[in-house]
Design an enzyme around this catalytic site. Structure first.
Site, PDB file in Angstrom:
ATOM      1  CG  HIS A  27      -3.134  -0.333  -2.832  1.00 36.03           C
ATOM      2  ND1 HIS A  27      -3.212   1.045  -2.561  1.00 36.03           N
ATOM      3  CD2 HIS A  27      -3.222  -1.277  -1.613  1.00 36.03           C
ATOM      4  CE1 HIS A  27      -3.455   1.071  -1.147  1.00 36.03           C
ATOM      5  NE2 HIS A  27      -3.376  -0.267  -0.763  1.00 36.03           N
ATOM      6  CD  GLU A  87      -4.513   3.725  -4.881  1.00 37.85           C
ATOM      7  OE1 GLU A  87      -4.967   4.695  -4.530  1.00 37.85           O
ATOM      8  OE2 GLU A  87      -3.299   3.169  -4.306  1.00 37.85           O
ATOM      9  CB  SER A  90      -1.040  -0.034   1.112  1.00 38.88           C
ATOM     10  OG  SER A  90      -0.171  -0.180   2.489  1.00 38.88           O
ATOM     11  CG  ASN A 116      -3.606   4.246   1.511  1.00 42.25           C
ATOM     12  OD1 ASN A 116      -4.816   4.193   1.890  1.00 42.25           O
ATOM     13  ND2 ASN A 116      -2.799   3.083   1.713  1.00 42.25           N
TER      14      ASN A 116
END
Ligand code: 3H9
Length: 687
Positions: free
Chosen positions: A434, A446, A413, A484
């Site tokens: 991801h 992702e 991540s 994130n």
């Protein structure tokens, strides 16, 4: 005659065929063709009945969404509908693919509807922040009754043909692959039997019983209040369906129009319509042509049978792709497989899967301890701890084991895909995939392209995500990738803010009222304070953990929890926060208004989004919005942080960030791109 519509006459039946790829949306060319074709059929004596059918993958997919907000060209959809409904020759809508929104509303103005079993019909306008504004809220209740109409229109889900037949939404089923023949035969039968023209608008048998039944609507509203929070469309749909029950058809249609216009002009609908195209835009990558070959993926290896690995595996099992699941011990493997089975059994108990479906999926798993079991996999996804040394070790070993053209993916991540790829002899075949937790539920993936990842591998990653029902957003390598990273400042600033006076409750409430399902502190308590922790220095979370407050799992975190996990304000937590503020030398100044809290936490998200664009991590602002909405449940009706920023005004955001920078330092410094756009009157998402 316009090129998108043709008429052929068979045995006294005029067949109007519309061919306007990709989805026969009811844009101006289609409306003109419909007007011209129906006018021509009305004028031809040899035409006794009309079949309306579409070429290509679907019946009309609705109004052309890209025309919204632009001046409406004639004929309008209403004019076309009146022409059909008020004609004297029976019209049969012949449906394949999906008859959605204005497409199904058009079918409702036809006198009969026939569909192949694989077809679906529905009114999904609610997903665009709209209501079915072409008579759908008035005609559907006349067929299915008000209660079912509310469920169908507010839910927005397409209804499979067989169910639609049961509900009366279509009149009969055609054989698959024989729609045209069966529709013509149906038309001939109607003519032969001398059946009267059925106009849905004239029916009232299904709504009579609901007249004056106000409770039906208030109860529906109350029952769904939580799901409707923040969205404008459900309320207007309820009002429109109520109008269908209470008012004569023409007045009801007028009311529907007013309620539609109100929604059409709302920011919420503009945001949802923007999102519709944004989600589809993610698949278009400027430097990866649409015809880039996709590599075949017929088997997948997943390393790590924990929550993440197991969730990822389920996505592939669901679409029939065999998975070899690897972990270091038999016990970990057994546990992982037990969890997968349990998840499927829960779905089966809710009727979403049959027992046979569960077994079919489970039979596709091959558990293994030895990486050697992956030698034939087309794709291997690593989903182990977020430690670079561990990942590098796995990738170096995999590189020696898996076949030469296999793709190697990491579910990291935030770690560098380039560094991971550097230990292999095939960095061009390495990428990041991801997933967001729970990976079998969350729709975002992702796809992270490394500096050397080749186009075929990127295109395969994107296509694969679509195949397993996800939306793929492409990211370049950078800490935290897109979602994130962009959301990171919200959490960091929230933790700083509660040292200055606002309580966790006040902060959480402001973020909840903005539209998130929960605030940052409720979220931290849910995830566990110890999940990602910087233990190199004294932190607030460190202090809370030291006091035994690890979040919900220890019944105490930023809040106290009772046995039902209901949060209560915690004096002990507030004392720890106050003590930590003293340690940091911060003097509390008291509460802040909610809009200040939102600005303090969410303007930095916009700012981080601007940096992510500036650095080329994301290709476009709308990709950031899609990632935040799907990865973090950012409220859809705001359009995501970048669309929202445009609605707030970039100059206002820059001015506030500059004020915060003067007060709190460079963490709030506006990004160059943001300042430039604000200065030039530009925007992130408007053309
Ligand atoms: C409405 O009808 C209002 C009325 O009640 C009132 C009027 C007064 N318009 O999804 P895909 C494009 S509101 C314009 O990838 P699939 C889409 O952008 C409408 N464009 O294909 C994409 O373009 P591109 C109510 C549209 O096979 C391409 O078509 N209707 C529209 O996965 C392919 O789309 C809806 O909400 C449109 N209506 O799925 C239905 N629809 O290739 C919306 C699609 O450039 N559509 N495009 O990226 C869908 O749900 C899906 O597209 C559908 C096909 C299921 C039809």
């Amino acid at each position: 005659m316009s090129s998108v519509g043709t008429i052929t006459i068979e045995d006294g039946v005029g067949i109007i065929t519309i061919d306007s790829p990709p989805v026969n949306a009811l844009g101006i060319h289609v409306r003109r063709a419909l007007r011209d074709c129906f006018t021509a059929c009305a004028a031809k004596d040899e035409v006794k009945a009309v079949v309306l059918i579409c070429n290509g993958r679907t019946f009309f997919a609705g109004a052309d969404i890209s025309e919204f907000g632009k001046p409406l060209e004639e004929p309008t959809l209403f004019e076309v509908m009146d022409l059909i409904e008020n004609g004297v020759k029976p019209v049969i809508a012949a449906i394949h693919g999906t008859a959605l929104g204005g497409g199904y509303e058009l079918a409702l103005t036809c006198h009969y509807r026939i569909a192949v079993p694989s077809a679906k019909v529905g009114l999904p306008e609610v997903q665009l922040g709209l209501l079915p504004g072409a008579g759908g809220t008035q005609r559907l209740p006349r067929i299915v009754g008000a209660a079912a109409a509310l469920d169908i229109i507010v839910g927005g889900a397409p209804i499979p043909a067989r169910k639609a037949l049961e509900l009366g939404m279509i009149d009969c089923l055609a054989d698959e692959g024989k729609l045209r023949e069966d529709a013509v035969a149906f038309a001939r039968r109607i003519l032969a039997e001398g059946k009267p023209l059925q106009r849905v608008r004239d029916r009232h048998d299904k709504i009579d019983a609901d007249k004056g039944n106000v409770a039906l609507f208030t109860e529906f509203r109350a029952k769904n209040a939580r799901a409707f929070r923040g969205f404008k469309a459900p309320e207007n749909i309820i009002k429109a369906v109520q109008a269908a029950v209470e008012l004569p058809f023409d007045e009801g249609r007028k009311r529907e129009r007013e309620l539609f216009e109100e929604l059409h002009d709302s920011i919420e609908s503009a945001a949802q319509r923007y999102y519709f195209f944004a989600e589809r835009q993610t698949a278009k990558i400027p430097d990866v042509p649409a015809d880039t070959p996709i590599l075949p993926i017929t088997s997948v290896g997943i390393i790590g049978a924990g929550t993440m690995g197991g969730g990822i595996a389920m996505n592939f099992l669901n679409v029939g792709v065999p998975v070899t699941l690897i972990d270091t011990t038999q016990e970990a493997l057994d546990r992982g497989i037990r969890v997968i089975r349990k998840n499927y059994e829960i779905s089966a108990s809710k009727g979403r899967l049959t027992a046979a479906d569960v077994e079919k999926r489970m039979a596709l798993i091959t558990p293994a301890i030895d990486l050697g079991a992956l030698s034939d996999a087309d794709l291997v996804i690593e989903a182990v701890f977020e430690r670079m040394e561990i990942k590098k070790d796995i990738f170096a070993r995999l590189d020696r084991i898996v076949k030469r053209d296999a793709i190697l993916a990491s579910n990291t991540s935030y770690l560098s895909i380039d560094e991971i790829a550097s230990v292999t002899s095939r960095p061009e075949n390495v990428l990041g995939l991801h997933f967001f937790s729970p990976a079998n539920v969350m729709r975002l993936v992702e796809v992270v392209r490394g500096a050397k990842t080749r186009n075929e591998v990127i295109a395969t990653g994107m296509a694969l995500a679509k195949k397993i029902g996800k939306v793929a957003v492409l990211s370049r390598v950078g800490p935290g990738f897109i979602a994130n990273r962009v959301l990171g400042p919200r959490k960091d600033h929230a933790e700083d803010l509660i040292l200055e006076g606002p309580t966790p409750t006040e902060v959480d409430q402001a973020i909840y009222d903005y539209g998130f399902a929960m605030g940052p502190f409720q979220m931290l308590d849910l995830v566990g304070l110890d999940v990602i922790l910087d233990d190199t220095q004294r932190t607030l979370r460190g202090d809370l953990i030291a006091a035994g407050r690890r979040g919900q799992k220890s019944t105490a975190g930023f809040y106290d929890y009772d046995e039902n996990r209901k949060p209560k304000v915690s004096q002990a937590a507030l004392d720890i926060i106050a003590e930590f503020a003293r340690f940091k030398g911060v003097t509390p100044k008291g509460s802040l208004p909610a809009d200040e809290i939102v600005a303090r936490l969410l303007y930095p998200v916009v700012n981080e989004g601007a940096k992510v664009l500036e650095e080329g991590i994301a290709s476009r602002a709308s990709d950031i919005d899609v990632a935040c909405i799907l990865g973090y449940n950012w409220p859809l009706y705001t359009g995501g942080p970048m669309f929202w920023a445009d609605t707030v005004g970039l100059q206002k955001i820059v001015a506030k960030l500059e004020e915060l920078e003067r007060e709190h330092g460079e963490a709030f410094r506006p990004a160059k791109l943001l300042k430039e756009k604000a200065a030039s009157g530009g925007s992130f998402t408007r053309g």
